[in-house]
Design a protein around this motif. Structure first.
Motif, short mmCIF file in Angstrom:
data_model
loop_
_atom_site.label_atom_id
_atom_site.label_comp_id
_atom_site.label_asym_id
_atom_site.label_seq_id
_atom_site.Cartn_x
_atom_site.Cartn_y
_atom_site.Cartn_z
N TYR A 118 3.34 17.37 -23.10
CA TYR A 118 2.35 18.19 -22.38
C TYR A 118 2.24 19.58 -23.02
O TYR A 118 1.15 20.15 -23.08
CB TYR A 118 2.76 18.32 -20.92
CG TYR A 118 1.69 18.94 -20.04
CD1 TYR A 118 0.60 18.19 -19.62
CD2 TYR A 118 1.77 20.28 -19.66
CE1 TYR A 118 -0.38 18.75 -18.82
CE2 TYR A 118 0.79 20.85 -18.86
CZ TYR A 118 -0.29 20.08 -18.44
OH TYR A 118 -1.27 20.65 -17.65
N ARG A 119 3.36 20.09 -23.48
CA ARG A 119 3.34 21.39 -24.15
C ARG A 119 2.73 21.30 -25.56
O ARG A 119 2.43 22.31 -26.17
CB ARG A 119 4.77 21.94 -24.28
CG ARG A 119 5.38 22.41 -22.97
CD ARG A 119 6.67 23.16 -23.22
NE ARG A 119 7.23 23.72 -22.01
CZ ARG A 119 8.32 23.26 -21.39
NH1 ARG A 119 8.95 22.22 -21.91
NH2 ARG A 119 8.75 23.83 -20.29
N GLY A 120 2.59 20.07 -26.07
CA GLY A 120 2.04 19.89 -27.40
C GLY A 120 3.07 20.03 -28.50
O GLY A 120 2.73 20.17 -29.67
N HIS A 121 4.35 19.98 -28.12
CA HIS A 121 5.41 20.17 -29.12
C HIS A 121 5.63 18.91 -29.95
O HIS A 121 5.77 18.97 -31.17
CB HIS A 121 6.71 20.56 -28.42
CG HIS A 121 6.68 21.93 -27.82
ND1 HIS A 121 7.68 22.43 -27.04
CD2 HIS A 121 5.74 22.90 -27.89
CE1 HIS A 121 7.37 23.65 -26.65
NE2 HIS A 121 6.20 23.96 -27.15
N THR B 54 3.31 11.76 -27.92
CA THR B 54 2.04 11.56 -27.25
C THR B 54 2.28 11.47 -25.75
O THR B 54 3.37 11.07 -25.31
CB THR B 54 1.37 10.27 -27.73
OG1 THR B 54 2.28 9.17 -27.53
CG2 THR B 54 1.02 10.37 -29.20
N LYS C 227 -5.60 20.60 -19.29
CA LYS C 227 -5.12 21.81 -19.95
C LYS C 227 -6.00 23.04 -19.66
O LYS C 227 -5.52 24.17 -19.73
CB LYS C 227 -5.04 21.58 -21.46
CG LYS C 227 -4.01 20.54 -21.88
CD LYS C 227 -2.60 21.04 -21.62
CE LYS C 227 -1.56 20.05 -22.14
NZ LYS C 227 -1.55 19.91 -23.61
#
Length: 206
Positions: A24-27, A30, A91
């Motif tokens: 979710y943080r995009g770290h 998927t 987002k």
């Protein structure tokens, strides 16, 4: 019993939720499906009940971003309420909840701030909380509403009047108030079931 995240079953759902938070943080990774995330949350809730975990109020303090939530729906043939499918918070909408402790000796009292940010608009609700550590229940009552547009305050008024009602809040049974029942609290994320039966998953604001 205080929280102990050492069992294999616990590590399974903690791993899934950690992966969901990172995605979710995009770290990395998927996004997991809603079904996988709901199952992990239900597993965490079941484990907390079986192990009778207890989390101190201090572990909830800070600012948390809502990542995922389920609704509920009434089912006539079952004569009750079941979980909805669950959705990730888009987002472009930022929803945060913050918990702060009071300076009084009673460490299970504090304040909640629930903030929704959508483009230039910001809505913030605040009010008192009280925490029942033996049951991991946090009751709250929003008293103040603030609205701003493009960083400019346009509305800031009490939702109800005054000090007396706040004192009454602390004397009311938690069962009669809005509340969250927390079943998983870590440094990175928290999860709870609301009074209405839905599940919520927050990640710590970084």
């Amino acid at each position: 019993m205080t929280a102990n995240l050492t069992s294999k079953a616990t590590l399974d759902f903690v791993s899934v939720l950690s992966q969901a938070a990172a995605a979710y943080r995009g770290h990395e990774g998927t996004p997991l499906s809603a079904e996988i995330l709901v199952n992990a949350l239900l597993q965490a809730e079941k484990s907390a009940k079986q192990e009778r975990l207890s989390y101190p109020f201090e572990s909830l303090l800070g600012k948390w971003q809502l990542c995922f939530a389920t609704g509920t729906k009434k089912v006539r043939e079952r004569g009750g309420i079941v979980l909805g499918k669950g959705l990730y918070v888009p987002k472009f909408i930022k929803i945060h909840v913050s918990f702060n402790a009071t300076l009084e000796q009673d460490s299970d009292r504090g304040e909640i701030s629930n903030q929704v940010e959508f483009g230039p608009a910001l809505l913030n609700l605040t009010g008192p909380v009280q925490y029942l550590s033996k049951k991991n229940l946090l009751a709250f009552d929003f008293k103040q509403m603030l609205i701003s547009l493009f960083g400019r305050l346009v509305y800031n008024r009490p939702m109800r009047s005054g000090k007396v009602q706040t004192e009454d809040f602390y004397n009311q049974p938690i069962a009669k108030q809005p509340f969250f029942g927390f079943f998983l609290v870590t440094e990175d994320f928290i999860a709870a079931r609301g009074r209405g039966g839905g599940l919520a998953f927050w990640i710590r604001e970084t």
